[in-house]
Scaffold this motif. Structure first.
Motif, PDB file in Angstrom:
ATOM      1  N   GLY B  89       0.805  -1.205   0.000  1.00 40.56           N
ATOM      2  CA  GLY B  89       0.000   0.000   0.000  1.00 40.56           C
ATOM      3  C   GLY B  89       0.833   1.248   0.000  1.00 40.56           C
ATOM      4  N   GLU B  90       0.348   2.214  -0.728  1.00 43.81           N
ATOM      5  CA  GLU B  90       1.069   3.466  -0.794  1.00 43.81           C
ATOM      6  C   GLU B  90       0.298   4.566  -0.091  1.00 43.81           C
ATOM      7  OE1 GLU B  90       1.329   2.977  -4.881  1.00 43.81           O
ATOM      8  OE2 GLU B  90       2.667   1.342  -4.395  1.00 43.81           O
ATOM      9  N   PHE B  91       1.030   5.566   0.294  1.00 43.13           N
ATOM     10  CA  PHE B  91       0.436   6.735   0.938  1.00 43.13           C
ATOM     11  C   PHE B  91       0.665   7.896  -0.013  1.00 43.13           C
ATOM     12  CE2 PHE B  91       1.627   3.642   4.034  1.00 43.13           C
ATOM     13  CZ  PHE B  91       0.632   3.679   4.982  1.00 43.13           C
ATOM     14  N   ASP B  92      -0.130   7.923  -1.079  1.00 42.57           N
ATOM     15  CA  ASP B  92       0.143   8.819  -2.193  1.00 42.57           C
ATOM     16  C   ASP B  92       0.390  10.263  -1.804  1.00 42.57           C
ATOM     17  OD1 ASP B  92      -0.084   6.716  -3.807  1.00 42.57           O
ATOM     18  OD2 ASP B  92      -2.001   7.263  -4.709  1.00 42.57           O
ATOM     19  N   GLU B  93      -0.367  10.752  -0.833  1.00 44.67           N
ATOM     20  CA  GLU B  93      -0.336  12.183  -0.551  1.00 44.67           C
ATOM     21  C   GLU B  93       0.777  12.571   0.412  1.00 44.67           C
ATOM     22  OE1 GLU B  93      -2.131  13.921  -2.391  1.00 44.67           O
ATOM     23  OE2 GLU B  93      -3.431  12.347  -3.157  1.00 44.67           O
ATOM     24  N   LEU B  94       1.506  11.597   0.927  1.00 43.44           N
ATOM     25  CA  LEU B  94       2.535  11.906   1.914  1.00 43.44           C
ATOM     26  C   LEU B  94       3.923  11.867   1.278  1.00 43.44           C
ATOM     27  CD1 LEU B  94       1.165   9.777   4.873  1.00 43.44           C
ATOM     28  CD2 LEU B  94       0.805  12.196   4.443  1.00 43.44           C
ATOM     29  N   ARG B 129       6.528  13.616  -2.742  1.00 44.52           N
ATOM     30  CA  ARG B 129       5.326  12.811  -2.476  1.00 44.52           C
ATOM     31  C   ARG B 129       5.552  11.411  -3.034  1.00 44.52           C
ATOM     32  NH1 ARG B 129       0.731  16.545  -2.078  1.00 44.52           N
ATOM     33  NH2 ARG B 129       1.598  18.139  -0.707  1.00 44.52           N
TER      34      ARG B 129
END
Lengths: 281, 282
Positions: B89-94, B129
């Motif tokens: 899983g990625e944390f796209d906005e971070l 990001r």
């Protein structure tokens, strides 16, 4: 098997500096809020939707429902309740399946993060956005459509507990329903119809007492109707209680039903929550 | 109770409905070892590893990972194990830095996030990001999150799938670096050269069974296999012979030809030959 002794690893010999539960919850909340604020679409739609709706409704129904009481006073209650349901129930019911599908939840499960910290982060997110969105809605309605804000501390108190119980119930139900979606795409397909039907039968778009009585009875099984009813006791004159189906605003029953949904939602969450997708076995 | 085995597996079995994914695997991984599970897609690599990571339940068998049963691990077990999953899983906005810092907070004794970011080669991307990273850079971030808690044991599930050759070489350096620092590593791969380049021992898995476990050079008794010597006769016909003493044969040929042997080659089975035979494709 072997009895070879190995010296304690440095990791166990070092003093532990693990974060306490409050710090863990808060930083999870901060992470969620940062992510939310940085995705512009969700900010615009989540915060803007109830405001747009109240503008439409206030412009269409520009009259008074009783001498000195504008229609806005009635519809604002439905918009507040819908807004709270959107940030909690819909937001989580749509986003958690996406995070599950992407493997974000699986990644968290591979760390020592306690499971509850994830939910604490979501709750903080929902409460912060819910408060911001409701404040924006009230400000716009008061400025443009002459909304009269509650005049007494008792009414503000009722406003507070109805919103808090309602958003808690919707949050738990949102987490619970997130397990129904089998992929990231199906989250909104599961949640949106449920939310829309509830809005129609719970008196958000129409005056509740003008709905067919069977519809009123179905709506009375779910939280949204009771959130709207509790909020009407805040924004409408006390005399309007007589027009409710039960002959009064029935605040005791509002509290009871919403609390019951908190319990149901919590049980569903505990029983059904999945950290991995179905195909992960 | 600690012993020198990081992982010990006996009789591991797992089936999904009718399909048997793991059909009786025995496996030992020593502390400080780099162990590669090599096998084709669908051989049972990921199922095996995810049982060891505590993600899946097993149907039968005994499993001990750092002294705990992953299905009911000791309290601090998760802090001692690092996991790099497939497709995570990625944390796209971070930003890279925000994500690594956040995960460091889950561990009592985490490494310095900036140091970890530099170690995986993302120092110049720390403020980027995560959605702006390339595939290889995302995989480096995965590794950063896997090692930020200073694990004793690191699982890497097909870490370089989809990498270009240069990115793979760089990634291998990172893994060697971690192994040199004493981290036990269990990696799965379907690349032979990766297993050969990184692993102390390779376990070949096919149809849910561990077919063989050996050092990469000794798989399928490759080091003892007969060499094939081939040459061209004066008539232009290619001849070949298998020999345990190829040097002697070559010397004999040299005498026979009075010097250069035309078209001379001496070959031994490659790891690929051995591997394909083991997984049943000859």
């Amino acid at each position: 098997m072997s009895t070879t002794m190995t010296p304690a690893t440095p990791a166990t010999a070092m003093p532990r500096r693990r974060l306490g539960p409050v710090a863990l919850g808060l930083r999870q909340g901060r992470l969620e809020i940062t992510q939310f604020l940085r995705s512009r679409e969700s900010v615009v739609f989540t915060l803007g939707f109830p405001v747009i709706m109240i503008m439409i409704f206030a412009s269409i129904f520009d009259g008074e429902i009783a001498p000195g009481v504008r229609f806005t006073q009635y519809f604002v209650t439905g918009m507040i309740a819908t807004g709270l349901m959107t940030v909690s129930f819909q937001n989580l019911g749509i986003w958690i399946p996406i995070e599950r599908d992407r493997g974000v939840l699986k990644r968290y499960r591979g760390t020592p993060m306690p499971k509850w910290a994830y939910f604490a982060g979501k709750v903080i997110l929902v409460v912060v956005i819910g408060v911001a969105e409701t404040a924006l809605l009230l400000a716009v309605s008061a400025a443009l459509f002459d909304l009269e804000l509650p005049g007494t501390a008792a009414k503000w108190l009722t406003f507070g507990w109805v919103s808090a119980l309602g958003i808690t119930a919707c949050t738990l139900c949102g987490i619970a329903i997130s397990s129904l979606a089998r992929s990231s795409r199906s989250g909104s397909a599961v949640v949106t119809p449920v939310a829309l039907v509830l809005q129609f039968i719970s008196g958000v778009f129409f005056v509740f007492t003008q709905l067919p009585s069977w519809m009123q009875q179905v709506a009375a099984l779910f939280p949204l109707k009771w959130m709207c009813q509790g909020l009407r006791s805040v924004f409408l004159p006390d005399a309007f209680g007589a027009q409710e189906p039960g002959g009064s605003f029935e605040l005791g029953r509002v509290a009871l039903v919403l609390a019951a949904w908190c319990v149901i939602g919590l049980l569903l969450c505990l029983g059904t929550f999945r950290w991995t997708t179905k195909r992960d076995g | 109770m600690e012993d020198e085995l990081a992982i010990s597996v006996r009789g591991l079995r797992k089936a999904y409905r009718e399909t048997v994914a793991v059909a009786g695997v025995d496996l030992d991984v020593r502390r400080g070892e780099v162990f590669a599970l090599l096998g084709p897609n669908g051989a049972g690599k990921t199922t095996t590893v995810e049982i060891l990571e505590g993600y899946r339940k097993r149907d039968a068998g005994e499993v001990s990972v750092l002294g705990s049963d992953p299905a009911a691990p000791a309290a601090d077990w998760r802090s001692r194990v690092g996991i790099v999953l497939q497709g995570t899983g990625e944390f796209d906005e971070l930003t890279v830095s925000e994500v690594v810092r956040h995960f460091a907070g889950f561990y009592a004794d985490a490494d310095d996030p900036d140091k970890v970011i530099a170690r995986v080669g993302l120092a110049d991307k720390a403020k980027a990001r995560t959605h702006a990273l390339s595939g290889g850079q995302k995989r480096r971030l995965d590794v950063a999150l896997g090692i930020v808690g200073r694990p004793e044991l690191l699982f890497l599930d097909e870490p370089t799938t989809g990498f270009d050759p240069e990115a793979r070489r760089e990634f291998w350096e990172l893994i060697r670096d971690l192994a040199a620092a004493g981290t036990t590593i269990l990696l799965t791969t379907h690349y032979l050269d990766e297993a050969e380049a990184l692993a102390d021992r390779v376990g070949v898995i096919a149809d849910g069974r561990l077919v063989e476990v050996a050092a990469p050079g000794r798989l399928g008794n490759r080091h003892e296999a007969l060499a094939t010597v081939s040459w061209r006769t004066p008539e232009g016909v290619v001849e070949s012979a298998e020999s345990a003493t190829p040097t002697a044969l070559v010397a004999e040929l040299a005498t026979r030809f009075g010097g250069e042997v035309p078209g001379l080659t001496v070959t031994r089975p490659t790891l690929e030959d051995v591997y394909l035979r083991m997984i049943g494709h000859t």
